[in-house]
Design a protein around this motif. Sequence first.
Motif: not given
Lengths: 126, 139, 409
Positions: C150, C154, C267, C271
């Motif tokens: 992630v 991001a 996010g 996220a």
Amino acid sequence: MAATAVNQGSSAVGTSVLALDLLARERAGTPAVGTSLEDMAGELEDARKGLLDSVPATAAERGLHREVISALVRAEAALGLARQALAAKDSRGDTADTPGFRAAQTALAASAKELKGLRQRLGTGR
Amino acid sequence: MNRAQNAPVHLKPAPPAAGRVLDAQLHLLDRQVIDAEGLPVTTVDDLELEGVEADSPMTAGDPPPVISALLTGPVLGTRIFGGRPPSSRLIRLPWKDVSAVDVAIKLGVRSEGLDAGWVERWIRDKIIMRIPGGKHDPH
Amino acid sequence: MKRLLGVALGILTAIGGFVDIGDLVTNAVVGSRFGMSLIWVVGVGVVGICLFADMSGRVAAVSGRATFEVIRERLGPRAGLANLGASFFINLMTVTAEVGGIALALQLVTSIHYLLWIPLAAFAVWLVIWRVRFKIMENVAGLLGLCLVVFGVALFLLQPDWGQLAGQALSPAVPQTENAAVYWFYAVGLFGAAMTPYEVFFFSSGAVEEGWKRKDLIQSRINVLAGFPLGGLLSVAIAGCAAVVLMPAGVEVTSLSQIVLPVADAGGKLALAFALVGILAATFGAALETTLSSGYTLAQFFGWSWGKFRSPGRAARFHLSMIVCLLVALGVLATGADPILITEYSVVFSAVALPLTYLPILIVANDPQYMGSDVNSRGINVAANVYLLIILAASLGAIPLMIVTGAGA
């Protein structure tokens, strides 16, 4: 010494501004934002105590120390407002759009600006 | 084994020996010892030699010393810091129990009955087996 | 098909297992202070850890001997013990940092103070070591650690000025706000974070745990050569996020809570949740690996019975030593010592101690008595000797740089 404290304080206030902003935009929840603010309160306290422990040599330096310490104290107060607003949100289920929040955001933004100015004047001290 | 003090002045080539030639330093000392079931027992911390007097030089005609036991336990400290432990304090693995010398030294007996296994057994019986799941086999 | 799945799983766990609290913190600190200008060090470190893991995995698979058995055999008891002492101390420091990292991540999830989480975190680490099978333990932690991807997502969502980032990365320069000594201090720290010695103890002992043979070497090589560089990319993404969001705001990372802010910024809550799961898995997985490594190093040096493939009763001293290590880590953290600070010191000391384990493995990997025909090839030896110089330079430079810069303050 003063430059280091300004640097540390400026970083802590910058983080708090970002964290509150994320909360307002609902991009982060209370646990993460609350932890950030708590960590940053510790940082500000560290910065202020570090500066209080050092003894300024000249009158000019003494003036500078006083200036930086009062800036840090204002930053701590602003951060205190933010943590209060967060606690109120947590307990009453408020949104992030209350007068308390807006006041905290304004105070933090002012602190950030003040510390940024000092940082530009003093450099990072490295 | 403080080799430096006891080394003979002139080294003659070793007499031809039956079987494999082992270098005590290279093939025995600090090697892992494994019991008959494949369970690690200890590392060889030192060797016990018989037929040689400590601190007296050997002459050419003397009968060669014989390894009587592998040593382990606190004797390791004497190899690091010097000195010599009293003979009664040595933990011995008798040489007759050794069945093979390879990258590890294999014993022909189980470690259960050996003096060298007492710390492991004590910790097992007094601590590890008293925690739930201590006997649990992972597979 | 099954073999292919095995390879895929191996690569994925290697990626997820690459990042630990040291990589997380050091990369975020460096990103927030130096932008991308130190990223080249991650590249140097990843190639180094690939070489090191390849050699120690090969030694373990071919000779059946794990790292510290070999170190004692080759160095003798005196130098071996000094080596054990240094390596064990740094490893214990890393255990402490990882357990603290678990607790900090849990605070971010629950807002309950991290000190309250520490006993639970340490207990959970022990319980997994006590009960869970080695393979399951490795795979679960590694796969969940993949949530850290992630950070890469991001970075894309943040839509940074790629040209500027690439420029910083490709023509590195010390930023105006920093001085050269601090730059090199963090270079050493980043190198130590990428090449932590525990990864090698764990990797080679894991090879023995899983009973690797010569024929498994190809798969292990694929895991390392694909997994570690991709894991390194995760590190770069963590630094990149900090460089894009935190650096312009004048924020210098000093806590775990700052590291995840860019991900939330890019996010949102989902996220952030992925990042937190990833950090938890990465620190928990690394806590398992470092705790096991402390047991491995002691047991291998003294010849005790060890391994998770045996029941605890058949490796009593090994298990007891790990319990004691976790208790020590618990005690250190209970004093309120900052886990992030412990992490920063642990990566620097890792760099200091690296030659102690690297050199013996390099020697044994060239010894036909242990390795038969699987000794280092000429190409690997050239690279390994170049790295020996780099590792020595980082090791010798670390302490002076730490003193000169006041540990990068």
